[in-house]
Structures are given as structure tokens and as C-alpha cells.
Design a protein around this motif. Sequence first.
Motif, mmCIF file in Angstrom:
data_model
loop_
_atom_site.group_PDB
_atom_site.id
_atom_site.type_symbol
_atom_site.label_atom_id
_atom_site.label_comp_id
_atom_site.label_asym_id
_atom_site.label_seq_id
_atom_site.Cartn_x
_atom_site.Cartn_y
_atom_site.Cartn_z
ATOM 1 N N PHE A 1 19.482 -2.760 -41.122
ATOM 2 C CA PHE A 1 20.451 -2.889 -42.224
ATOM 3 C C PHE A 1 22.033 -2.531 -41.845
ATOM 4 O O PHE A 1 22.774 -2.898 -43.199
ATOM 5 N N LYS B 1 17.282 13.769 -40.416
ATOM 6 C CA LYS B 1 18.003 12.691 -41.510
ATOM 7 C C LYS B 1 19.696 12.507 -41.403
ATOM 8 O O LYS B 1 20.111 11.406 -41.431
ATOM 9 N N LEU C 1 13.398 2.694 -55.326
ATOM 10 C CA LEU C 1 13.467 1.757 -53.477
ATOM 11 C C LEU C 1 14.140 1.944 -52.954
ATOM 12 O O LEU C 1 15.447 1.969 -53.834
ATOM 13 N N GLN C 2 14.437 2.084 -51.617
ATOM 14 C CA GLN C 2 15.402 3.100 -51.373
ATOM 15 C C GLN C 2 15.985 1.939 -49.639
ATOM 16 O O GLN C 2 15.456 1.151 -49.625
ATOM 17 N N VAL C 3 17.429 2.452 -49.116
ATOM 18 C CA VAL C 3 18.190 1.867 -48.368
ATOM 19 C C VAL C 3 17.128 2.299 -46.715
ATOM 20 O O VAL C 3 17.605 3.774 -47.138
ATOM 21 N N GLY C 4 16.404 1.757 -46.021
ATOM 22 C CA GLY C 4 16.502 2.442 -45.493
ATOM 23 C C GLY C 4 14.891 3.005 -45.867
ATOM 24 O O GLY C 4 14.586 2.381 -46.728
ATOM 25 N N ALA C 5 14.511 3.581 -45.078
ATOM 26 C CA ALA C 5 13.492 4.667 -45.193
ATOM 27 C C ALA C 5 12.723 5.338 -46.415
ATOM 28 O O ALA C 5 12.926 5.568 -47.168
ATOM 29 N N ASP C 6 14.886 6.044 -46.136
ATOM 30 C CA ASP C 6 14.971 6.950 -47.354
ATOM 31 C C ASP C 6 16.308 7.919 -46.905
ATOM 32 O O ASP C 6 16.917 8.089 -46.563
ATOM 33 N N SER C 7 17.379 6.661 -48.422
ATOM 34 C CA SER C 7 18.415 6.650 -47.913
ATOM 35 C C SER C 7 18.663 6.482 -49.744
ATOM 36 O O SER C 7 17.450 6.389 -50.477
ATOM 37 N N TRP C 8 20.221 5.978 -50.497
ATOM 38 C CA TRP C 8 20.556 5.940 -51.777
ATOM 39 C C TRP C 8 19.586 5.154 -52.165
ATOM 40 O O TRP C 8 18.989 3.899 -51.444
ATOM 41 N N ASP D 1 14.307 5.810 -40.100
ATOM 42 C CA ASP D 1 14.085 4.743 -40.090
ATOM 43 C C ASP D 1 13.587 4.177 -38.888
ATOM 44 O O ASP D 1 12.876 3.170 -39.340
ATOM 45 N N VAL E 1 18.806 13.761 -49.524
ATOM 46 C CA VAL E 1 19.639 13.920 -48.720
ATOM 47 C C VAL E 1 19.495 13.808 -47.481
ATOM 48 O O VAL E 1 18.440 13.139 -46.327
#
Lengths: 814, 155, 282
Positions: free
Chosen positions: A714, B131, C186-193, A740, C102
Motif C-alpha cells: 500500500f 477500520k 475494487l478498493q485500495v486495500g481490503a476496504d478503502s476508497w 487489511d 468508510v
Amino acid sequence: MTSDQLTRPAVRFTGKPMPRKEDDRLLKAQGEFGDDTPVAHLAYVVFVRSPYAHARITSIDVSAAERVDGYLGCLLPDEVEQLTEPYVELQGPPADVEVDRCLASGGVVRFSGEPVVAVAASSREAARDAAAAVVVDYTPLPHVVDARSAVLPDAPQVHEQIGSNVAFDALYDWGDIDFALENADHVIEVDELHFHRFSSTPLECGVVTVEYDAGVDTFTFTGGFATPQLATFNLAVALRHPANRLRVLSKDFGGSFGVKLNTHIPATAAALLARKLGRPMRWTETRSEHHLMGGHGNERWFRDVKMAVQSDGTVLGLSYDALDDVGAYTRYEPLGGVIWTQVANACYQLKHLKVRYRSIYTNKGPVHPNRGYSRMQHMWLVERMMDIAAHKLGFDPVEFRLRNYVQPDQYPYTTVNGCVYDSGDLPLSLRKALDLIDYPGARRLQRELAGTGKRIGIGIGSTLDSGTNNFAQARLLNAHLPFGGNTEGALVRLGADGSVYATTGGVAFGQGHETTVAQVVADMLGVAYDHVHVQRGSDSSLSAQTGFSGSYASQFAVTGIAAMINATKRLIREISLVASSVLKCEPEEIELADGAARVRTDPERALPLAAVAGIVHFSPVDLPPEVAEEVGLVARSVYRAPFELPDLDRKYGNLTLTYATQIHACVVEIDEETGHTKLLRYAMVDDCGTPINPMVIEGQVHGATVHGISAALFEHFAYDEHGQLAAGNFYDYHAATALDLPSFGYDSVVSPSPFTPIGAKGMGEGGGAPLHALSAAIQDAIGTQGMVLASFNPPERVLQLLRGLDAEKVQVLR
Amino acid sequence: MTEINVIVDGKQETGAVQDRTLLVHWLRDSLDKRGPKIGCDTGNCGACTVRWDGQLVKSCMVLAVQADGGTVETAASLSEEDGSLNRLQQCFKDHHALQCGYCTSGMLMTATDFLCSGEPVTEEATRRALKGNVCRCTGYHNIVRAIRAAAEETP
Amino acid sequence: MILPPIQYLRPATPADAVATLSEVDGSVVLAGGQTLLNVLKLDLAHPAALVDVHRIDALRGVRHTEDSALVIGAATTYAELASSPDVRRTHPEVADMAAGLVDRQVRNRGTIGGNCCLNDPTNNFPPLLAALDARFRILGVAGERVLRADEFFLGTLTTAVGRAELLTAIEIPALPTGSVVAHEHLQVGADSWALARAVVRLDVTDHVVTDARVVLGAVYGSPLRLSDVERMLVGSAPAALPEVELDLDTADDVHGSAAYRREMAEVQLRRAVRAAVERSGR
């Protein structure tokens, strides 16, 4: 009676997962971090920063700032040039003429974000408004953002007076790699690999409060200083102020990971303002500022890499050309140019290694030491080459590593450059790591999922965490630097009430030093764990510190604890002297247990430590004069690590005392359509010798692991072609969240160090193993259709790898 | 300047703030509340997490004037009345769920809110709940363990 | 981190808010503030005043009209949407979207109206609302107007809401029986933007797709409705999409190149169609 019996009557706490002494205050929101400390009459400093990567400052107009209500004053570059000395440079000629100050020097800014003006005001808001009102005009200059371009003949010069962008240039040549490459059964060649720029980005950004007491002409600095005595020295030189009138304090601080080795730079500006304006000054860095200049890890290009391998799988050695991008100022650099040689062999029995290493200036944020500093870059390269060789030559990746690892019976193992690996069991560590990820099961899953659009990859990361530097290695960089060996100090005393007070020379930011020190001291003195009070943070004015004091380079468990042991031994001698005179026996007959000094052969004859303290502090007439004069119940001692000067011509000698090992193994799942990497399993096996507190060790391993995972997937301090940082905050720089990551598998191996007082090794940095493991796992998932030649593998890159990226850059010459 | 009245950690507090002052700054600078910390400037890190009128929020994304008339709880309110650690805090200590401690107050606030929500405290749900809180020291593993242990121990 | 000087105003009603916006130069609406306050911290905008509408009762909460349309007050938070049984009953996709948005803290403050009015290309709600044929009620000094999504979302960070106007409510019609909605990203990381987002709605009657909405997010300034793709889907049984190549004018950013984003949009589109088809078969 042996001295061990004298000093360690009963091990009750050392080696146990004792709860941390630091925790209660932190859990109850009663810690005192840099921006917490209330200070009367406090004023605030904000820096005006360059928006350009490289520009000449044509004018600075502060008139609008002066009109802001609450404005107190400002500091301009000209004033800094008059009032300060440039910071000490470590490199020799020609780059020693670099000039580095707390504000842009020589009328030029050299990276986007470089401070140009420091503004002070009576509130945070006024400081912000005044800084925003300062108008600086610039004439942009040509800039260079890629180290590979920076070494071309016509490249823009970051520091014109140096004459090139090369800060350091060295050839390391051990063994005979040319012969090995000519004669090996196989030679693998890789055109270029890239280790990217990222940082551990501590959650607390930089903060420093400076108070100037005109009456005694003394500055007090409070904030996160990872190396308090070096900071004092640097501040004294820069401020032209006697070091004995500088006090550097740290209380709680929110992580450093190496990054807070350079707090003295903004502190210089705050100090000048505090003295000029007669008010305490606080600078509190924002996250965006931290990303611009808080300190990036070293970015490195490896070019013309060649590795010699025998047909039985024995790796003979390798050669490469390194360009290390240090950004606009060297600061702690180019020490990275020698630090990596602590782990020249990585985990392997290499016989030949030849590296040309150059530190290169670019118009980017200056690099600072960052967890795994400079060693992880080299170890990533070696581990990557091992992995590439296994794939290209058809060796099993596990067997290939096992064959080439330094073997347990070879310790102490001397590397190609004379470093001595103290202990370890890499094969056992690897087997444990593979068990934790269920290696056979993962291979089965890999076969089962083939053709489903998901690919499984299994990766191994083998690394070392070299700790306790021999600072003589600085002389490999510049023979004139007056550094050699390593020291740490400690202070232990028995207070008037019989309480034990311990002060370390180091400073902690999460490592639990208050805890580990108390464990060891309590055992030695035979008192309860709660009976030992360990000073929080650090204070340069207390005599506990030595020149190298601080927390960096994985050393506290060795240097800090050893100094504490030495000091405690002295205190025990004094206690024994007092007790023996009261109990009418010889000092050697005294043992310490259950909070008392007692006669070993007749434990009923005992004197509680409180009584020992009471006599010395309040009633010395009860002691024979020769004892009373001898005893102060304040013991200070220094640990000197057993080092010698290296051979500077051959660049040969032992540079580090201990080598913790970490073997990581992971399983990833890659989405063939998106390149997205999902971590399915992750395991690490740590060997840092005799543990002092296994709970603390495991916590350090977890933390270092996530730094590595997050960096590999990342985190990237990418710059665009204009020299602008593309990841200027936590929105664009994604630090891994809990979501993550998977739960970890963890195990340990204990190979005590023969070179340290209790067999412990420093281990906090972790050596970047996740970067190695994830690169390998992605390679394993992809096969050889694309080659993983970069440490940063976001989804887009992985998708390109699936389509053959960089396959042509790897050649099997034989 | 605007006068605000807010009950903070059970105590009625009165302040005079600029309209632009963020709640986190008022809590920290005027009330010396050390629970909310500042770790970023984009609302990502969650170190400043508090409860405001019973709702979990990041106090860097609320203006102090907005909190006027409301109730704010910071991590300083979590301990037992006698000053000892509460169950969750004790679990954090037992599981080594903190290192430098800078994120800890925010983590505790989020975990408290999560545990009170009645959601099942699974590994996945716990990680999802966290998170909005970044930790740079622990790697989260022990934080997740601590929260799950606290849930198990809750009678 | 310190905001620029700014005035804070808190009108009591939507009409007051509009009046305030029209009277105070440089004033902007503050809803949940979960983006706007960050924008101010980073010195990226310098409005003179913030008009806080978060506590205006008329802008909060959800209700259903007689024809089962869902009317959401613009200042309704994600947390309220996620936990509302009413929303979940008729528009579960809205509740799901809100529940995953978020993080916990932001869901308690962030509003659906703010999400739409910001129209950050990576925002979750604009493409979903476009696919649901939502209507946007905008109050101005001269009265109310109601816009469709394609009229409302005008481009990156731009909507049809004028300077002295206020988004008051979002109205989502009841979905026809047999309608399914799928969302992939599709996100940056597991669940981001998001790097790419696709929302697909299929209205299915007697195993035939009678109408479709296909909307992309995160690749373009506004939610991008793909009419060509919709036509491919309508008139036959729900079926996976053949390979489509999209001609998108998207840009590079720190998380990915334009080419990658374009391709990922295609992947998410295929996946969303596939998910919708699967759902319609249940």
C-alpha cells in the motif's frame, strides 16, 4: 560463589511476559506526549514551505503576517545563516560542502515542502494565519527526481557547489566475484530492481517545545528525540551554544521507528524564535508536513545484478551497482552506504560480494533512518535474487534456501566482510514458519485453485535484524569521523525510602523499556517488580546518558540492559558493603532476596533494603567511616560493546554485535482480473536470543511485520515528474488498517547470543521480512511469466506481472 | 469568539472558541484532555475519537461550536471510579494491545462503542470496527485479541 | 490542521438555510463535515462561512410515500440509513451501501446529501442513486426544483446545486417487483476508497430484462451511465455480459493509471452484471 550468583539471586521476572509498567497511564489517557505538555505563555511555530521541488527564493514578504492579530515574529533564512552553523555532515569530499540548515540555505529550496520561513504567534490559529500571509516569490530551477537521471552528466545539480549529485561513492569488493561469475555453473543477471520509498510514519508526527531561560542562558527542548545526546551535540553546534546549557527531554512519544533521529532540525528554528521573542515555542507537525519532510526511508535502485550459482544449488555470491536516492540533504546519510554491510551476507553463506554503492541527491524529501534502515534494502535484493534464481533454475524455493542458509553449527559465522553472526537456527525457524502456514496445505490449495481466476502464491522472507552498531563503521564512510564502538549508560539508585530508581540512557517510544529494565533490576536486587521505578522518557541532563544513548538500531536489549546490569552490580556492591557492616559479616556473604540484604548462610540475619537506605541517607554515623564515604547508593555505569576498529582499506571487520533472525512465510491470493493481492495466511518466527519479555518481543514482531506488509502492498512516497509528493497524507498514503490484515501465526526460536551479557539480542526493527516474503509470494503465484523486480506491488503492477512485466530483464546467462 | 457549554467526561465545561476551532483542539488545548490525539489531518487515523451525544465521532471532524449543549466522553472517562482499569483497558494491558500508546485512547473509544453495539464480536467484525483507527506499532493483532477477550469476559 | 478563519452559522429550517446562503457571501453548506472539514484543514478551499444544516429536523430521517418511494432527508447520516428497518425493507442496497461506508465514526456524521453534493468521483452513493433513478430535491430562494441524477451530477466535485441552494431530500422510487441491484468495486486495500465501481440494476419480468441501469463510479467526474450496455442487457433473459471495451476518458492518480482504471471499470462492470444475473435467478 560466582559473580552470577551475586548478581542474579533468583530469576522471577526476567524472561516472563510481565505486564507493562507504561500501560496504565497510557490506557487512562494520562500519558504525556509532545503536544500534551501544558506550558505557560506558550507560543506556536508554523513553517512556510516551498511549493517547488527546486527554486531560487527571489523575495520574502512578511508584512501581511505582521498584521495578523497574535503574530509575534518570524525567522528568515538570512537570519538563520547569520545565527547558526550548518549541521555536521558525515560525508567526506567533495560532498562535504553541502550546507544544511533548519531553513532553506543559500537562497535555494531543494525539495517541495522545505521550510523557508518560521512564523511564531501566540495561538495556533494566529500562527497558521500569519504563515498563510507570508508571500515568498520563487524562480523555479531545473529539478531531478529520479536517482538514475541524477547521475547523468547533464543532470540538474541539487547542490551546485558539490559539482555532482553524488554524495557518496564506494566500491565494496569481498572475495572474488569476477572469478565466481566466470566459473560458476549458472549466472543469473537482472538489469534493474527497485526498492521503493516509504516510511513507518509514526502516528505522532514531529513535535518539539523549546523554552529559553535567559537567566541561565539555557535551552530546554521537550519532544521526541530518539538520540538525545547526538541531538544535544547537533543543537550545540548549530546554535553555537554550549552543550552544557542545552537540555533535551523526552516524555511519552508516539513512535519513532528511526524517523525521530532528526528532531534537532525543526528544534533549531524553534530555539532561535524562543530566544528572540522571549517565549516558549512549540512546533507541532501536521501529517501532511510529516509526509513531505518527516523522513522517508531510503529508495534504492539495484542495477546490473549478477548472481553465481552452482548446479547443486550452492550460491557463490553476487555483484551489483546501487544507486541510493537520499533526497535533497544527507542528514543521517550517507551512513546507509555502510550500514547495509552489517548484513552483507544476508542469511546466506555467500563467499563473494561486490557492490558499487552511490548515495544520490535528488529534489525530494530527505531520507532518514527508517525501521530496517539500509539493511532491509540489501536483504530484499539478496532474497529476491535467491528467489529469482530458484524459479529460473528450477530449484525448490525451500530447499534452495535451506542449502544456502548459514547453518546452526557454523556460528559464530564470519561474513565476507568480517562481520560475525552470533547465533541462530535458520533451518529450524523456516520449518516452524512453514508449519504455521500449513505449507503442504497451501501448495494443495495452489493446485486446486489453478484455472479459477484466483492464484495462490507462497512466499518466504528470510532476514536479519542486526543490532548494536559498531560506530566505527562511520569511518568506512569517512576516515576522519571520530566514532568507534558503542556505549550506553544507566543509573540505578536506592532512594531514601528504599525504593529503587532506574534511569536508562535510552528513550522508549513503545518498546516497553520501563518494563524490561524493571524486570532485570528487580531480579538482580531481589525486590518486587513494582518496587522498581523506571524513569519515563529521557533527560540529557541526567548522567545516565552516553554519546550514543538512544533507541535506534535494535540495541536496547543489549546496550541498555547491559548498562543497567553493570550499574545494578555496583549498587549491589554498595548495598552489600552497608549490610555487611551492620550484619557483621563479609560483603561477599551478602545476598539480596525478598527485599532485604541477608547473610547467605544465615538468612535470618537480614537487613531490609529500606533499612540499608535509611542508614545511608539519614544515619551514616552508624556506618564505619570507610563505608560511609564509599557508599552513595547511586550507581552509574556504562556498557561498552566489545568492538574493534575495522580494517578501513579492506572495509573488513565486525560492525554489529548481534543478529536476530526473522523467517516469515505467507500465503497470498491474487485476483487474475484485477491484480489485487489478498493475504490469506501470515506467519513469522523470531529468534532474538534469550528473551527478557516474550510478550514485548512478539509485539515488536507484529508491528514490524505490518510495517513491511503495508509497505509492500500500500505505501509509496511516489513523486510526480514535477517533484511533487503524490501521497501527501493518510488518504493517499494508505497505512494498513486492521481490516487489511489477517491474524498472525507466531513462533520463536531461542539462540542465545554468546556476545551479550544475558544472551539477548536487539530485535525491534525486524529487517523488512514482509517485503521479501510478499515479493516472493507474488512471484510464486505468477510463475516466471513476469518477474517481481520491485518491492512495491500494488494491484496494477501485479496485473502487469501476470502479463509478463519485466520478464525480459532477467537473463540466465548460463 | 463564541461561548460554548459542553459536558465533558461528566463535568460541565464552558469555553470561548473561535468558530473554526475543531473539537479536538478545544478538548486538548483548553481542557487538557489527553485522550483525543491528532495523528493526521484527513480524518483517517481515528486517534481523536470520542463519543459525542453517545455517538462515536472523530473530534477532528467536528467544530467545537457544534458541540455546544452536548455531551462528550473522552478516553479519560473510561476507568473505574476508583481509578482502576476497566475490563477493556485491562484486556488491552493483558494482551499487550498497545505500544507507544498514541492511538490507544481512540482505539479504546471505538472498541467500547463496538462492544456496546451488540454486534457479534467476530474476528472479521472486530477488524471492520477498527477500520477508522490507525495503529503504527502493534499490527492490530493484539488489539483484536484484547477486544475479543473483553467481549468473552462480559457477563 | 488549523482551519482558515471562518464563520459558523446554524439556521433552524431549510428556508432559513437557503436565506443564509443567499445573504452571506462565500457561505457553503456544512452537512456532516466529514469531507468539508478536511478540505478546510488542508487549505484547499476558503469559504467565508459554514451553514450547518446537520441538525435541521426537516432534513433528517426517512419516510415512504404512498407509492412506496423512499424519501431520504439530505442530512440523514449513513448510520441512520444503515440501521433503518424502513430503508432495509424497501431499499436494502441503500442500507448496505451506507453500512459499509468508510468507518464507524464517519458513518455517524457523514450524510447522504453531503456524499452526493460533494460528488467526489470515488464516492459510493452517486452511482447507486443514478442506478436507482433517484430524484434530487433542491430548495432555492425561488422555490424547489427536482432533478434526475444525470441533471444533478455535473462533474468532479460539481453538482447542479447552486450557490444559494440546498439539497433537501433524495427520493428513490420503489423498485419494480423482480428488480435486482448489484454493486462491485475494487478498493485500495481490503476496504478503502475505490479505484473502480460499477452498479447494475436489472428489472426482470418473466425471466426477461425489461429495463436496466448500468452506472460506473470512480472512473469519471460523475456517475457514468452506460446506455449501450443497458441496451445489450434489455430484452433477453438475464445473462452475463460479453467482453465490453469501454471508451472512458479517465485520468492517472496516485493509486493507478488511467488505463488500469479503465480496465478495472470493465472488470467491475462484468462482475456486477454477473452478480445481478445470479441474484435474479434466486
